[in-house]
Scaffold this motif. Sequence first.
Motif, PDB file in Angstrom:
ATOM      1  N   LYS A   1       0.832  -1.196   0.000  1.00  0.00           N
ATOM      2  CA  LYS A   1       0.000   0.000   0.000  1.00  0.00           C
ATOM      3  C   LYS A   1       0.877   1.261   0.000  1.00  0.00           C
ATOM      4  N   ASN A   2       0.363   2.332  -0.653  1.00  0.00           N
ATOM      5  CA  ASN A   2       1.020   3.658  -0.640  1.00  0.00           C
ATOM      6  C   ASN A   2       2.499   3.570  -1.036  1.00  0.00           C
ATOM      7  N   ALA A   3       2.789   2.786  -2.040  1.00  0.00           N
ATOM      8  CA  ALA A   3       4.182   2.553  -2.426  1.00  0.00           C
ATOM      9  C   ALA A   3       4.774   3.789  -3.109  1.00  0.00           C
ATOM     10  N   LYS A   4       6.077   3.998  -2.858  1.00  0.00           N
ATOM     11  CA  LYS A   4       6.842   5.060  -3.509  1.00  0.00           C
ATOM     12  C   LYS A   4       8.147   4.467  -4.031  1.00  0.00           C
ATOM     13  N   PHE A   5       8.485   4.860  -5.255  1.00  0.00           N
ATOM     14  CA  PHE A   5       9.721   4.399  -5.889  1.00  0.00           C
ATOM     15  C   PHE A   5      10.716   5.558  -5.886  1.00  0.00           C
ATOM     16  N   LEU A   6      11.940   5.325  -5.378  1.00  0.00           N
ATOM     17  CA  LEU A   6      12.953   6.374  -5.273  1.00  0.00           C
ATOM     18  C   LEU A   6      14.262   5.904  -5.884  1.00  0.00           C
ATOM     19  N   VAL A   7      14.972   6.860  -6.485  1.00  0.00           N
ATOM     20  CA  VAL A   7      16.319   6.605  -6.997  1.00  0.00           C
ATOM     21  C   VAL A   7      17.218   7.739  -6.517  1.00  0.00           C
ATOM     22  N   VAL A   8      18.364   7.376  -5.946  1.00  0.00           N
ATOM     23  CA  VAL A   8      19.331   8.355  -5.438  1.00  0.00           C
ATOM     24  C   VAL A   8      20.603   8.259  -6.279  1.00  0.00           C
ATOM     25  N   LEU A   9      21.026   9.404  -6.843  1.00  0.00           N
ATOM     26  CA  LEU A   9      22.189   9.441  -7.728  1.00  0.00           C
ATOM     27  C   LEU A   9      23.399  10.054  -7.025  1.00  0.00           C
ATOM     28  N   PRO A  10      24.600   9.678  -7.441  1.00  0.00           N
ATOM     29  CA  PRO A  10      25.813  10.353  -6.955  1.00  0.00           C
ATOM     30  C   PRO A  10      25.972  11.696  -7.673  1.00  0.00           C
ATOM     31  N   PRO A  11      26.854  12.579  -7.192  1.00  0.00           N
ATOM     32  CA  PRO A  11      27.017  13.907  -7.820  1.00  0.00           C
ATOM     33  C   PRO A  11      27.468  13.846  -9.276  1.00  0.00           C
ATOM     34  N   GLU A  12      28.079  12.739  -9.690  1.00  0.00           N
ATOM     35  CA  GLU A  12      28.612  12.650 -11.056  1.00  0.00           C
ATOM     36  C   GLU A  12      27.550  12.304 -12.098  1.00  0.00           C
ATOM     37  N   ILE A  13      26.316  12.012 -11.666  1.00  0.00           N
ATOM     38  CA  ILE A  13      25.251  11.617 -12.596  1.00  0.00           C
ATOM     39  C   ILE A  13      24.031  12.485 -12.327  1.00  0.00           C
ATOM     40  N   ALA A  14      23.313  12.868 -13.392  1.00  0.00           N
ATOM     41  CA  ALA A  14      22.136  13.726 -13.251  1.00  0.00           C
ATOM     42  C   ALA A  14      20.952  13.114 -13.987  1.00  0.00           C
ATOM     43  N   PHE A  15      19.750  13.534 -13.575  1.00  0.00           N
ATOM     44  CA  PHE A  15      18.530  13.168 -14.288  1.00  0.00           C
ATOM     45  C   PHE A  15      18.426  14.066 -15.521  1.00  0.00           C
ATOM     46  N   LEU A  16      18.246  13.485 -16.671  1.00  0.00           N
ATOM     47  CA  LEU A  16      18.236  14.232 -17.921  1.00  0.00           C
ATOM     48  C   LEU A  16      17.136  15.293 -17.903  1.00  0.00           C
ATOM     49  N   GLY A  17      17.527  16.527 -18.249  1.00  0.00           N
ATOM     50  CA  GLY A  17      16.575  17.625 -18.306  1.00  0.00           C
ATOM     51  C   GLY A  17      16.286  18.280 -16.975  1.00  0.00           C
ATOM     52  N   LYS A  18      16.873  17.763 -15.891  1.00  0.00           N
ATOM     53  CA  LYS A  18      16.661  18.318 -14.557  1.00  0.00           C
ATOM     54  C   LYS A  18      17.916  19.064 -14.105  1.00  0.00           C
ATOM     55  N   PRO A  19      17.785  19.926 -13.090  1.00  0.00           N
ATOM     56  CA  PRO A  19      18.983  20.607 -12.579  1.00  0.00           C
ATOM     57  C   PRO A  19      20.055  19.603 -12.162  1.00  0.00           C
ATOM     58  N   ALA A  20      21.312  19.961 -12.415  1.00  0.00           N
ATOM     59  CA  ALA A  20      22.412  19.025 -12.169  1.00  0.00           C
ATOM     60  C   ALA A  20      22.557  18.664 -10.701  1.00  0.00           C
TER      61      ALA A  20
ATOM     62  N   LEU B   1      19.145   9.312 -17.880  1.00  0.00           N
ATOM     63  CA  LEU B   1      20.204   9.929 -17.083  1.00  0.00           C
ATOM     64  C   LEU B   1      21.311  10.432 -17.995  1.00  0.00           C
ATOM     65  N   VAL B   2      22.232  11.199 -17.401  1.00  0.00           N
ATOM     66  CA  VAL B   2      23.423  11.643 -18.117  1.00  0.00           C
ATOM     67  C   VAL B   2      24.566  11.740 -17.110  1.00  0.00           C
ATOM     68  N   ALA B   3      25.718  11.218 -17.496  1.00  0.00           N
ATOM     69  CA  ALA B   3      26.911  11.292 -16.642  1.00  0.00           C
ATOM     70  C   ALA B   3      27.596  12.635 -16.866  1.00  0.00           C
ATOM     71  N   LEU B   4      27.937  13.301 -15.767  1.00  0.00           N
ATOM     72  CA  LEU B   4      28.530  14.636 -15.840  1.00  0.00           C
ATOM     73  C   LEU B   4      30.051  14.605 -15.757  1.00  0.00           C
ATOM     74  N   SER B   5      30.596  13.635 -15.056  1.00  0.00           N
ATOM     75  CA  SER B   5      32.048  13.547 -14.860  1.00  0.00           C
ATOM     76  C   SER B   5      32.369  12.143 -14.366  1.00  0.00           C
ATOM     77  N   GLY B   6      33.646  11.926 -14.016  1.00  0.00           N
ATOM     78  CA  GLY B   6      34.041  10.622 -13.479  1.00  0.00           C
ATOM     79  C   GLY B   6      34.326   9.589 -14.536  1.00  0.00           C
ATOM     80  N   ALA B   7      34.949  10.003 -15.636  1.00  0.00           N
ATOM     81  CA  ALA B   7      35.233   9.064 -16.724  1.00  0.00           C
ATOM     82  C   ALA B   7      36.035   7.868 -16.229  1.00  0.00           C
ATOM     83  N   GLN B   8      35.667   6.694 -16.751  1.00  0.00           N
ATOM     84  CA  GLN B   8      36.346   5.428 -16.474  1.00  0.00           C
ATOM     85  C   GLN B   8      36.422   5.147 -14.970  1.00  0.00           C
TER      86      GLN B   8
END
Length: 575
Positions: free
Chosen positions: A63-82, A106-113
């Motif tokens: 009941k009342n389920a919520k789905f959450l995703v937490v990203l590290p600073p090097e990755i952002a949600f596409l089209g959203k503030p970094a 998503l889009v990776a902002l930094s942290g190559a390899q």
Amino acid sequence: MRKFGITLLVLVLLGAVGYAIYYFLEPKAPNVSLDFAKPGDVFIGKPFALSISYANSSDQVLKNAKFLVVLPPEIAFLGKPADQRVFEKPIGDVGPGSVTPETLNLVALSGAQSFKEVTAKLRYNLANNPDVQFEATKTFDLGLGLPAVSLTVVVPQSINSGENFDTQVKLQNNTGEDVKSITLKLSYPPVFNFVKSDKEEARKNNQEWIFPMLAKGQTDSVTVNGNIVGADLARYQFAASASSDYMGQTYAMDNQTADIAISPSPLSLSVLVNGSDPNSYVARAGDEINYEMKYKNNSPVPLSNLKLTAGMVGEMYDFSTLSASAVFNSITNVLTWTQQNVGDLAVLNPGEERSISFRVRLKNAFTIRRLGDKNFSVKLNLSLESPTVPPGVAAQKTVTISKTETKLAGQTDVKATGYFYDSASGILNKGPYPPKANQKTQYTVHWKVTNYTTDIADTVIKATVIPGVNFTGQVKSNADTKPTYDAQSGVITWNLGSVPATKGIVTPAFEAVFQIEYTPSNLQVGKEVVLLGATELSAKDVFVDRGISAASDQITTFLKEDPKIPSNLDRNVRP
């Protein structure tokens, strides 16, 4: 002993029963899981999809389920503030046995390899236990690859001052598909003079180029030509960034820098300040400054028609005292020497060294109006040039520059004053005044510290009482510390510490007040008696990293600063 054993057995049984009750009554989480689908190659600056599924393998409704995703600073949600780190989606009820996929762009902002941790959560309640929130969590190490478009900045290791040189920026598409709408931006040193570039069809301005598309596996480049006029061995940095726009946001794919150094010039230029190295010389207000500018031809050819300019920067220059064989522009404060006023500038032969001097006096006083009026210095910006260019140098002229800054030491004052009538200080002095033989009289001493244009540290003020003078222990201060007295040596010490610039000018001065007392003898009748020796201040001038000192006269029973004592009163010791 038997009774103890029975008691212990009862306690063990009660504990077991309590644990069983807790175990069977504790809310049990149903079988709920999350799973990540491994994406394909992830490139920095290129959007990608990440699929996450959640499964309810229980026989209960979530009941009342919520789905959450937490990203590290090097990755952002596409089209959203970094800086948005969390995605949250209300789901409602999740039926038994259901498996639901969710896909995030998503889009990776930094942290190559490198690997970065992404966390998914499902929060929910149960119908038979609505007050308890359950949470299922899963983490995933997401591998980040190369930049979608990588950059390489190529510059010469060293250049001659004023010589034109090329800076090349190479672009490489590392993905398996075309990358569209790429913006290449170059950041130059402030002294860089742009001359030209290739890729005119892509150039938006002198710092930006737009590439509509870079095909998969393709490379491209931009070459910029320009020059830098700088001091020998000075280093400058060029920076390049490649970015692309998605859903109204700009995402960087790569950032690179390269450094370039100025080679020793064929024409060298140096300066002495009052015969000293300008990096170590410290001036004071009112000083006369003698600048000696030495120049030398290090090239194999004669240099002709030289021109030397000296830009004088600093409000402490007193231009009315300027003495120079140059043309002076009083609007720009620039001195110019040419062969018209200095014949030696007509030709400078290979290996030849000469000098030109001028003098100017510094103002006697600092102008302080606000807290920021501190750390005064005077600067001399020199430029020496000749239209002659040595063979093998791709420059329009031979030019060298030199910049000199002379720091001015600060000024600190300490003022010691004595009073008998001093009720305003909050310390009441007792005894007769003028003082009388064999009768004790008390006095207050004020130490006031005024600091002008530089911060000072490790400030210590000291004075010694004359034998027979006692320190009463009455002491006040508007600083964090107060004066202390060493009875054995008779020294009064105030460890004041740090004093900021303009203290006592823009803001109230630091001040301490302490009380002393003295009983004159018959032998001192008709005389003025010394109570406290000279007050001495020592500190460190933080701006010039030198010691600084100040002093104030001794204090006597004359008390010349006490305004309440009649000026015509005989202040000597009375019988």
